[in-house]
Design a protein around this motif. Structure first.
Motif, PDB file in Angstrom:
ATOM      1  N   GLN A   1       0.731  -1.307  -0.192  1.00 36.23           N
ATOM      2  CA  GLN A   1      -0.029   0.084   0.119  1.00 36.23           C
ATOM      3  C   GLN A   1       0.801   1.284   0.051  1.00 36.23           C
ATOM      4  O   GLN A   1       0.291   2.418   0.085  1.00 36.23           O
TER       5      GLN A   1
ATOM      6  N   ARG B   1      -9.722  -6.741   0.661  1.00 33.17           N
ATOM      7  CA  ARG B   1      -9.226  -6.691  -0.414  1.00 33.17           C
ATOM      8  C   ARG B   1      -9.060  -8.034  -1.473  1.00 33.17           C
ATOM      9  O   ARG B   1      -7.970  -8.072  -2.037  1.00 33.17           O
TER      10      ARG B   1
ATOM     11  N   GLU C   1     -10.722  -8.838  -3.944  1.00 39.94           N
ATOM     12  CA  GLU C   1     -10.928  -9.048  -5.523  1.00 39.94           C
ATOM     13  C   GLU C   1      -9.543  -8.259  -5.896  1.00 39.94           C
ATOM     14  O   GLU C   1      -9.106  -8.630  -7.209  1.00 39.94           O
ATOM     15  N   TYR C   2      -8.987  -7.356  -5.183  1.00 41.83           N
ATOM     16  CA  TYR C   2      -7.709  -6.650  -5.688  1.00 41.83           C
ATOM     17  C   TYR C   2      -6.721  -7.818  -5.695  1.00 41.83           C
ATOM     18  O   TYR C   2      -5.865  -7.824  -6.574  1.00 41.83           O
ATOM     19  N   ARG C   3      -6.606  -8.436  -4.774  1.00 45.11           N
ATOM     20  CA  ARG C   3      -5.577  -9.498  -4.735  1.00 45.11           C
ATOM     21  C   ARG C   3      -5.571 -10.740  -5.724  1.00 45.11           C
ATOM     22  O   ARG C   3      -4.648 -11.080  -6.070  1.00 45.11           O
TER      23      ARG C   3
ATOM     24  N   VAL D   1      -4.165  -9.045  -8.862  1.00 46.61           N
ATOM     25  CA  VAL D   1      -2.760  -9.014  -8.681  1.00 46.61           C
ATOM     26  C   VAL D   1      -1.982 -10.364  -8.797  1.00 46.61           C
ATOM     27  O   VAL D   1      -1.006 -10.451  -9.561  1.00 46.61           O
TER      28      VAL D   1
END
Length: 239
Positions: free
Chosen positions: A140, A214, A216-218, A221
């Motif tokens: 972050q 997080r 969906e972000y992970r 990624v």
């Protein structure tokens, strides 16, 4: 307790195809020691991401493992390399040692198999000389990044340089413990190297994301990181 001057915990040795790292080996050594770079080719890529110069000179790989943070950078490469921890305790005046896989030793956030009165004395890793290694990481913030996702890869090609002979992959930061991507490795081993195969094999690992936040972000990624980790490792081994 400062153990940095305990000679028995310092240095490393390479014999019988294995690298035994004393518990005092610091991350900086993976950036500057030619032998460690040659035998553990993903560790320099992990170390460059780990922290600033001062911390690199003080922080040990063994300490990073014992801390058992889900965001630990050093643990996924060790899981990918089938590393073992050596554990010692003093019983009736005698030093008693045991070993176990890093993947079994780290049991959850801040939890390991370390028992009262035990310390980790070394980490033993098979030599991966001849492999290409890589490490991907995102967090972050730009400085002293704490991993939201990290990926470690080691790749070896066959004599022709056209096929995967061996592939080692692991993810960190996506759940309570690092994850070894055995199924993805199996999809690639023995196959002819091509970008579409790598891209297709990089989709499924997103299913391992089990973090509380997080997700969906992970997952997004992870798909990119697994692909990039494999491709960077291929470049590192000259494919």
């Amino acid at each position: 307790i400062d153990l940095s001057r305990v000679d028995e915990l310092s240095g490393y040795r390479i014999e019988d195809g294995k690298v035994r790292l004393g518990a005092n080996v610091v991350y900086q050594q993976f950036l500057t020691d030619a032998e460690l770079i040659r035998h553990l080719p993903c560790m320099p890529h992990c170390s460059i991401w780990f922290a600033d110069d001062q911390i690199l000179e003080q922080a040990t790989l063994a300490g990073n493992v014992v801390n058992a943070s889900p965001a630990a950078d050093g643990t996924p490469p060790l899981v990918a390399m089938d590393a073992e921890v050596e554990i010692a305790s003093l019983e009736n005046g005698n030093v008693v040692r045991r070993t176990m896989a890093v993947s079994d030793f780290v049991q959850g956030p801040g939890r390991t198999d370390l028992q009262p009165a035990e310390i980790v004395t070394a980490i033993t890793i098979p030599s991966f000389e001849g492999y290409g290694g890589s490490f991907q990481k995102v967090g972050q913030r730009r400085s002293l990044v704490i991993s939201a996702v990290c990926a470690a890869a080691l790749v070896k090609t066959d004599d022709t340089g056209e096929c995967f002979e061996d592939v080692r992959l692991a993810l960190g930061g996506i759940g309570p413990v690092p994850v070894r991507l055995h199924e993805t490795e199996a999809l690639l081993k023995g196959q002819k190297i091509n970008r579409q195969l790598i891209a297709d094999a990089s989709i499924a690992p997103a299913e391992y994301v089990a973090s509380r936040t997080r997700q969906e972000y992970r997952r997004a990624v992870v798909r990119g990181f697994v692909e990039a980790a494999i491709e960077d490792a291929l470049v590192a081994c000259g494919a």
